[in-house]
Design an enzyme around this catalytic site. Structure first.
Site, PDB file in Angstrom:
ATOM      1  N   ALA A 127       0.867  -1.168   0.000  1.00  0.00           N
ATOM      2  CA  ALA A 127       0.000   0.000   0.000  1.00  0.00           C
ATOM      3  C   ALA A 127       0.911   1.227   0.000  1.00  0.00           C
ATOM      4  O   ALA A 127       2.082   1.137   0.379  1.00  0.00           O
ATOM      5  CB  ALA A 127      -0.890  -0.014   1.238  1.00  0.00           C
ATOM      6  N   GLY A 183       0.663  -5.018   0.916  1.00  0.00           N
ATOM      7  CA  GLY A 183      -0.560  -5.110   0.124  1.00  0.00           C
ATOM      8  C   GLY A 183      -0.352  -5.823  -1.212  1.00  0.00           C
ATOM      9  O   GLY A 183      -1.309  -6.339  -1.794  1.00  0.00           O
ATOM     10  N   GLU A 217      -0.657  -9.387  -0.396  1.00  0.00           N
ATOM     11  CA  GLU A 217      -2.073  -9.603  -0.085  1.00  0.00           C
ATOM     12  C   GLU A 217      -2.917  -9.641  -1.362  1.00  0.00           C
ATOM     13  O   GLU A 217      -3.863 -10.423  -1.473  1.00  0.00           O
ATOM     14  CB  GLU A 217      -2.559  -8.507   0.868  1.00  0.00           C
ATOM     15  CG  GLU A 217      -1.929  -8.648   2.259  1.00  0.00           C
ATOM     16  CD  GLU A 217      -2.162  -7.449   3.155  1.00  0.00           C
ATOM     17  OE1 GLU A 217      -1.756  -6.329   2.757  1.00  0.00           O
ATOM     18  OE2 GLU A 217      -2.736  -7.598   4.240  1.00  0.00           O
ATOM     19  N   GLU A 237       4.844  -5.044   7.241  1.00  0.00           N
ATOM     20  CA  GLU A 237       4.076  -3.962   7.886  1.00  0.00           C
ATOM     21  C   GLU A 237       4.515  -3.621   9.299  1.00  0.00           C
ATOM     22  O   GLU A 237       4.508  -2.449   9.688  1.00  0.00           O
ATOM     23  CB  GLU A 237       2.583  -4.324   7.905  1.00  0.00           C
ATOM     24  CG  GLU A 237       1.887  -4.180   6.560  1.00  0.00           C
ATOM     25  CD  GLU A 237       1.897  -5.463   5.742  1.00  0.00           C
ATOM     26  OE1 GLU A 237       2.723  -6.350   6.009  1.00  0.00           O
ATOM     27  OE2 GLU A 237       1.074  -5.558   4.828  1.00  0.00           O
TER      28      GLU A 237
HETATM   29  N1  CO8 Z   1       4.569   3.186  -0.887  1.00  0.00           N
HETATM   30  C1  CO8 Z   1       4.963   4.355  -1.432  1.00  0.00           C
HETATM   31  N2  CO8 Z   1       6.045   4.493  -2.200  1.00  0.00           N
HETATM   32  C2  CO8 Z   1       6.792   3.387  -2.418  1.00  0.00           C
HETATM   33  C3  CO8 Z   1       6.464   2.140  -1.898  1.00  0.00           C
HETATM   34  C4  CO8 Z   1       5.278   2.055  -1.098  1.00  0.00           C
HETATM   35  N3  CO8 Z   1       4.844   0.902  -0.582  1.00  0.00           N
HETATM   36  N4  CO8 Z   1       7.390   1.242  -2.278  1.00  0.00           N
HETATM   37  C5  CO8 Z   1       8.269   1.911  -3.047  1.00  0.00           C
HETATM   38  N5  CO8 Z   1       7.922   3.211  -3.122  1.00  0.00           N
HETATM   39  C6  CO8 Z   1       8.625   4.282  -3.841  1.00  0.00           C
HETATM   40  C7  CO8 Z   1       9.869   4.721  -3.094  1.00  0.00           C
HETATM   41  O1  CO8 Z   1       9.538   5.629  -2.085  1.00  0.00           O
HETATM   42  C8  CO8 Z   1      10.665   5.335  -4.217  1.00  0.00           C
HETATM   43  O2  CO8 Z   1      10.163   6.621  -4.478  1.00  0.00           O
HETATM   44  P1  CO8 Z   1      11.186   7.849  -4.785  1.00  0.00           P
HETATM   45  O3  CO8 Z   1      11.869   7.446  -6.061  1.00  0.00           O
HETATM   46  O4  CO8 Z   1      10.277   9.019  -4.932  1.00  0.00           O
HETATM   47  O5  CO8 Z   1      12.121   7.918  -3.644  1.00  0.00           O
HETATM   48  C9  CO8 Z   1      10.314   4.462  -5.420  1.00  0.00           C
HETATM   49  O6  CO8 Z   1       9.110   3.783  -5.084  1.00  0.00           O
HETATM   50  C10 CO8 Z   1      11.381   3.430  -5.715  1.00  0.00           C
HETATM   51  O7  CO8 Z   1      11.634   2.719  -4.523  1.00  0.00           O
HETATM   52  P2  CO8 Z   1      13.091   2.519  -3.900  1.00  0.00           P
HETATM   53  O8  CO8 Z   1      14.004   3.624  -4.311  1.00  0.00           O
HETATM   54  O9  CO8 Z   1      12.943   2.259  -2.445  1.00  0.00           O
HETATM   55  O10 CO8 Z   1      13.543   1.180  -4.664  1.00  0.00           O
HETATM   56  P3  CO8 Z   1      14.544   0.053  -4.137  1.00  0.00           P
HETATM   57  O11 CO8 Z   1      14.786  -0.844  -5.301  1.00  0.00           O
HETATM   58  O12 CO8 Z   1      15.710   0.639  -3.437  1.00  0.00           O
HETATM   59  O13 CO8 Z   1      13.692  -0.743  -3.019  1.00  0.00           O
HETATM   60  C11 CO8 Z   1      11.738  -1.841  -2.150  1.00  0.00           C
HETATM   61  C12 CO8 Z   1      12.522  -1.443  -3.408  1.00  0.00           C
HETATM   62  C13 CO8 Z   1      12.517  -2.857  -1.317  1.00  0.00           C
HETATM   63  C14 CO8 Z   1      10.422  -2.446  -2.623  1.00  0.00           C
HETATM   64  C15 CO8 Z   1      11.479  -0.568  -1.278  1.00  0.00           C
HETATM   65  O14 CO8 Z   1      10.926   0.439  -2.114  1.00  0.00           O
HETATM   66  C16 CO8 Z   1      10.530  -0.793  -0.143  1.00  0.00           C
HETATM   67  O15 CO8 Z   1      10.913  -1.333   0.892  1.00  0.00           O
HETATM   68  N6  CO8 Z   1       9.268  -0.343  -0.308  1.00  0.00           N
HETATM   69  C17 CO8 Z   1       8.266  -0.451   0.731  1.00  0.00           C
HETATM   70  C18 CO8 Z   1       7.772  -1.861   0.862  1.00  0.00           C
HETATM   71  C19 CO8 Z   1       6.772  -1.965   1.986  1.00  0.00           C
HETATM   72  O16 CO8 Z   1       7.077  -1.733   3.145  1.00  0.00           O
HETATM   73  N7  CO8 Z   1       5.543  -2.351   1.633  1.00  0.00           N
HETATM   74  C20 CO8 Z   1       4.483  -2.513   2.591  1.00  0.00           C
HETATM   75  C21 CO8 Z   1       3.735  -1.239   2.707  1.00  0.00           C
HETATM   76  S1  CO8 Z   1       2.540  -1.318   3.971  1.00  0.00           S
HETATM   77  C22 CO8 Z   1       1.293  -2.189   3.285  1.00  0.00           C
HETATM   78  O17 CO8 Z   1       1.304  -2.641   2.180  1.00  0.00           O
HETATM   79  C23 CO8 Z   1       0.123  -2.376   4.181  1.00  0.00           C
HETATM   80  C24 CO8 Z   1      -1.103  -3.002   3.497  1.00  0.00           C
HETATM   81  C25 CO8 Z   1      -2.295  -2.910   4.416  1.00  0.00           C
HETATM   82  C26 CO8 Z   1      -2.738  -1.488   4.554  1.00  0.00           C
HETATM   83  C27 CO8 Z   1      -3.795  -1.342   5.558  1.00  0.00           C
HETATM   84  C28 CO8 Z   1      -4.185   0.106   5.744  1.00  0.00           C
HETATM   85  C29 CO8 Z   1      -4.678   0.480   7.098  1.00  0.00           C
END
Ligand code: CO8
Length: 258
Positions: free
Chosen positions: A64, A109, A112, A132
């Site tokens: 998400a 997400g 999921e 998460e």
């Molecule tokens: N949300 C927003 N932006 C994201 C997300 C995300 N989940 N994942 C990646 N991005 C963005 C980064 O911020 C980055 O943006 P920018 O270029 O502007 O800095 C761009 O995508 C590229 O990402 P990275 O530079 O980080 O790329 P890497 O190759 O270095 O890393 C990863 C890739 C490992 C996937 C890393 O981006 C990461 O860890 N992302 C987050 C993953 C995460 O924690 N996902 C879980 C999110 S929480 C969730 O899904 C909860 C679901 C239930 C919700 C319930 C609501 C109440």
């Protein structure tokens, strides 16, 4: 409706849906979730198999959208979670098979979403996780429910409590995905699987899906009764007559979905 974050392609009875938000590795914001809800509610009835994948080479769905969630209060968190959970449930109960072709990151997400699909196949480069708790939240798009059911409580709890990210070969080992492929072979494999499904009777597949899905939450007696009822229903279809006649006449069946 024109979609900003979904790309839709059709090949015969197969629809391919790509989640496309390249700036955030296809992370799901509420606009994407609403587009997904609209897409599922309005899925063209000629679609007999749906394949969901991520646009680009790196990510299926990286979770998400964290930037959207960062400042939510309790009520808003509840509503955001509900929106995602409802969309994923709508995918889960579609009366057609849904294949997740996981081409890259399937985190939070994203994992999921893949679990709301009937079948998951993955690129060897895919990575799965429920990170998460590292963000101070729990899997909120039905991940605690589906992950435990799919891979068992023990490993689901380990993944969720540690937030660890696992590779595709590990996802295969624990039954989170059915098969892994070299990246360029993933979509051909998904299409081949879909084609095999297309050769079979659509109503029978739909009833089998309903039986498997609903059996999950029932006790043994209710579960067997449900299957029995749906089995009986098959005999009200033209496809059952055709399928059995074709076998007896040693020819290929011509199913029409009636
Ligand atoms: N949300 C927003 N932006 C994201 C997300 C995300 N989940 N994942 C990646 N991005 C963005 C980064 O911020 C980055 O943006 P920018 O270029 O502007 O800095 C761009 O995508 C590229 O990402 P990275 O530079 O980080 O790329 P890497 O190759 O270095 O890393 C990863 C890739 C490992 C996937 C890393 O981006 C990461 O860890 N992302 C987050 C993953 C995460 O924690 N996902 C879980 C999110 S929480 C969730 O899904 C909860 C679901 C239930 C919700 C319930 C609501 C109440």
């Amino acid at each position: 409706m024109d979609y900003n974050f979904l790309k839709v392609e059709k090949e015969g009875g197969i629809t391919i849906l790509k989640i496309s938000a390249p700036k955030s590795l296809n992370a799901l914001n509420s606009t994407i979730l609403k587009e997904l809800a609209h897409f599922v509610d309005n899925l063209d009835i000629s679609t007999r198999v749906l394949i969901i994948t991520g646009d680009g080479e790196k990510s299926f769905v990286a979770g998400a959208d964290i930037s959207e969630m960062a400042n939510l209060n309790e009520q808003q968190g509840y509503e955001f979670g509900k929106l995602g959970a409802q969309v994923f449930r709508a995918i889960e109960v579609l009366p057609i098979p849904v294949i997740a072709a996981v081409n890259g990151f399937a985190l939070g997400g994203g994992c999921e979403l893949a679990m709301a699909c009937d079948i998951r196949i993955a690129s060897v480069k895919a990575k799965f996780g429920q990170p998460e708790v590292g963000l101070g939240i729990i899997p909120g798009f039905s991940g605690t429910y589906r992950l435990a059911k799919l891979i068992g409580q023990g490993y689901a709890k380990e993944m969720i409590y540690t937030g660890k990210v696992i590779r595709a070969d590990e996802a295969l080992r624990i039954g989170l995905v059915n098969a892994t492929y070299e990246p360029e072979q993933l979509m051909p494999a998904a299409m081949e699987m879909a084609q095999k499904m297309l050769a079979n009777a659509p109503v029978a597949i739909s009833l089998a899906k309903q039986s498997i899905n609903e059996n999950y939450d029932l006790d043994a007696e209710a579960s067997l009764e449900l299957e029995n009822k749906l089995f009986g229903k098959c005999f009200a279809t033209r496809d059952q007559k055709e399928g059995m006649a074709a076998f007896l006449e040693k020819r290929h069946a011509n199913f029409t979905g009636e």
